[in-house]
Design an enzyme around this catalytic site. Structure first.
Site, PDB file in Angstrom:
ATOM      1  N   GLY A 156      19.873  14.932 -22.272  1.00  0.00           N
ATOM      2  CA  GLY A 156      18.519  15.258 -22.696  1.00  0.00           C
ATOM      3  C   GLY A 156      17.552  14.109 -22.871  1.00  0.00           C
TER       4      GLY A 156
ATOM      5  N   LYS B 145      16.055  12.259 -20.623  1.00  0.00           N
ATOM      6  CA  LYS B 145      14.938  12.384 -19.678  1.00  0.00           C
ATOM      7  C   LYS B 145      14.124  13.645 -19.956  1.00  0.00           C
ATOM      8  CE  LYS B 145      17.592   9.870 -16.184  1.00  0.00           C
ATOM      9  NZ  LYS B 145      18.824   9.775 -17.000  1.00  0.00           N
TER      10      LYS B 145
ATOM     11  N   CYS C 149      22.171   6.449 -11.548  1.00  0.00           N
ATOM     12  CA  CYS C 149      22.588   5.179 -12.155  1.00  0.00           C
ATOM     13  C   CYS C 149      23.718   4.597 -11.321  1.00  0.00           C
ATOM     14  CB  CYS C 149      23.004   5.363 -13.612  1.00  0.00           C
ATOM     15  SG  CYS C 149      24.220   6.664 -13.892  1.00  0.00           S
TER      16      CYS C 149
END
Length: 468
Positions: A269, A271, A390
């Site tokens: 959560g 982002k 990532c």
């Protein structure tokens, strides 16, 4: 402090470094190991995959040498640069730092140079210089055995600053800065506005100091090791402990107040709640998560941060129908799919394959990521779609973007995100100049990748940016 990513020898293939190698050297252990060393640091693939693809017959020996070279690259680089051997050797080493480092490892810490008479002669020529420098290092570090230098090297693990995102749904950034000052922290101000000056300011921060980030207005930067899990601001949801790189997906998507947004892989959560803050809690965010356990974490975090415009949907994003009336007003979609996580600094052991990412896994992730992005671009009213991972692997980044852009280039263009930011996608891909890449060693944040698709037929946000 030297910077690995800026060493030109790390971006050149050995075919360029040794343009006319005789067969005896082309088959040499150190030549093959240096090439793998180079490609592993450039994150082109894992060490094991590179070793298995090599033509050198003794895979075990090759793998062991490369791993030792990577594990102790800092001290080897320090010794190599101090000796100034590369500037004196015009043929045998040809300015190849990885090769020299591997030779130094076997010469100083191993059982001596294996095989090549040419390389043995080079190391013999510098024997006294090497021994004298090692003696100096032992005195400087207060140790007795040369092998203890390797232990000292292992202690110098890369650490990143502590980043804090101010949750502007609950408090203003200025107020948070004031609270930290009341807590005894000192806010420092950058002497210049360039990215290099900003990175220097971070590097030389002292304990108890902080500064505001150069790019994300609501992000504060503290020295590595700063602890805030028990701070009242964190417990109340007024600040979020969030890596700088992971703030860029929402920042680049830039949804407007009153718009409708989908975060298609929303948990935990960070982002999602950043999107809500950028929208000032005005509009609608559909937070999609297919895992039940992660969904509960997402809901708790949404509540904690006061992100009132978020509606959670326990569903696989791929199962959502773009024609569903619920999504007719969706203009912005964030695609941050599951990935290897190879850019996360705590997982940098991926380089050494202690928990290797296989080619099969990368291929599976590539198909999942590609399908998620393709599905997002299929929503009829969407204006902007941001894709991020990532991961440092091109299979999860540039290859995904190039494949999807080829399919959707009539409907979408690629936006050149933050044109002044120096680090773009890997070379050799159509999308390279339009994407952002973050590298831990340089950017002082986790390794990350971001790309942005903008629909051609609809108004383009930030239209001053160059687009493909």
């Amino acid at each position: 402090m030297f910077c690995w990513e800026h060493d030109c020898c790390y971006t050149a293939g050995l075919s360029e470094t040794f343009p006319t190698l005789p067969p005896s050297m082309a088959e040499n252990l150190y030549v093959h190991a240096a090439e793998i060393f180079t490609n592993a640091l450039a994150k082109k693939a894992h060490v094991k995959n590179l070793v298995y693809a090599s033509e050198y017959p003794n895979k075990r020996k090759l793998f062991a040498l490369v791993c030792q070279g990577l594990k102790h690259k800092n001290i080897l680089h320090e010794i190599a640069t101090s000796l100034n051997i590369l500037n004196n050797e015009t043929y045998a080493l040809r300015q190849n730092m990885p090769l020299l480092q591997l030779l130094l490892y076997d010469k100083i810490f191993g059982k001596g140079i294996c095989g090549s008479r040419r390389f043995k002669n080079v190391m013999r020529k510098y024997r006294d210089k090497i021994n004298n420098h090692c003696e100096l290092l032992l005195k400087e570090k207060g140790i007795d055995d040369v092998k203890e230098l390797l232990t000292c090297d292992n202690a110098s693990v890369l650490t990143l600053p502590r980043y804090i995102r101010v949750n502007t749904l609950k408090v203003r950034t200025k107020a948070v800065c004031s609270i930290f000052k009341e807590n005894g922290y000192k806010r420092i101000h950058r002497k210049g506005k360039t990215y290099e000056e900003f990175l220097n300011a971070i590097q030389f921060m002292n304990s108890g100091e902080f500064l505001r980030d150069l790019h994300i207005p609501t992000l504060l930067v503290f020295p590595a090791g700063s602890e805030f899990h028990e701070h009242p601001l964190f417990l109340s949801g007024k600040i979020v402990l969030q890596e700088k790189a992971s703030c860029f997906p929402a920042f680049v998507l830039s949804p407007t107040e009153g718009s409708t947004v989908i975060d298609c892989c929303a948990a935990p959560g960070n982002k999602t709640t950043h999107l809500a803050a950028l929208m000032n809690n005005v509009g609608k965010i559909y937070a999609i998560e297919r895992d039940a356990r992660r969904m509960e974490t997402l809901k708790d975090f949404i509540t904690k941060t006061g992100s009132e415009i978020v509606e959670t949907i326990w569903e696989d994003f791929m199962m959502l129908d773009p024609a569903d009336p619920r999504f007719k007003d969706v203009e912005f979609i964030l695609v941050d799919p599951s990935c290897t996580g190879s850019g996360i600094i705590s997982r940098m052991d991926n380089v050494l394959d202690s928990n290797p990412t296989t080619s099969d896994r990368l291929q599976k992730l590539y198909f999942i990521q590609r399908n998620l992005l393709r599905h997002a671009l299929s929503f009829p009213g969407v204006k902007r779609v941001v894709y991020s991972t990532c991961s440092v692997f091109p299979e999860e980044n540039e290859q995904v973007i190039d494949t999807i852009f080829e399919r959707f280039q009539k409907e979408y263009c690629l936006e050149e995100i933050m044109p002044d930011f120096p680090h773009r996608g890997l070379e050799g891909y159509q999308c390279s100049k339009y994407c952002l890449r973050f590298t831990s060693e340089i950017d002082k944040t986790n390794g990350f990748f971001v790309a942005c698709f903008v629909r051609r037929a609809l108004p383009i946000v930030e239209s001053n940016h160059e687009q493909l």
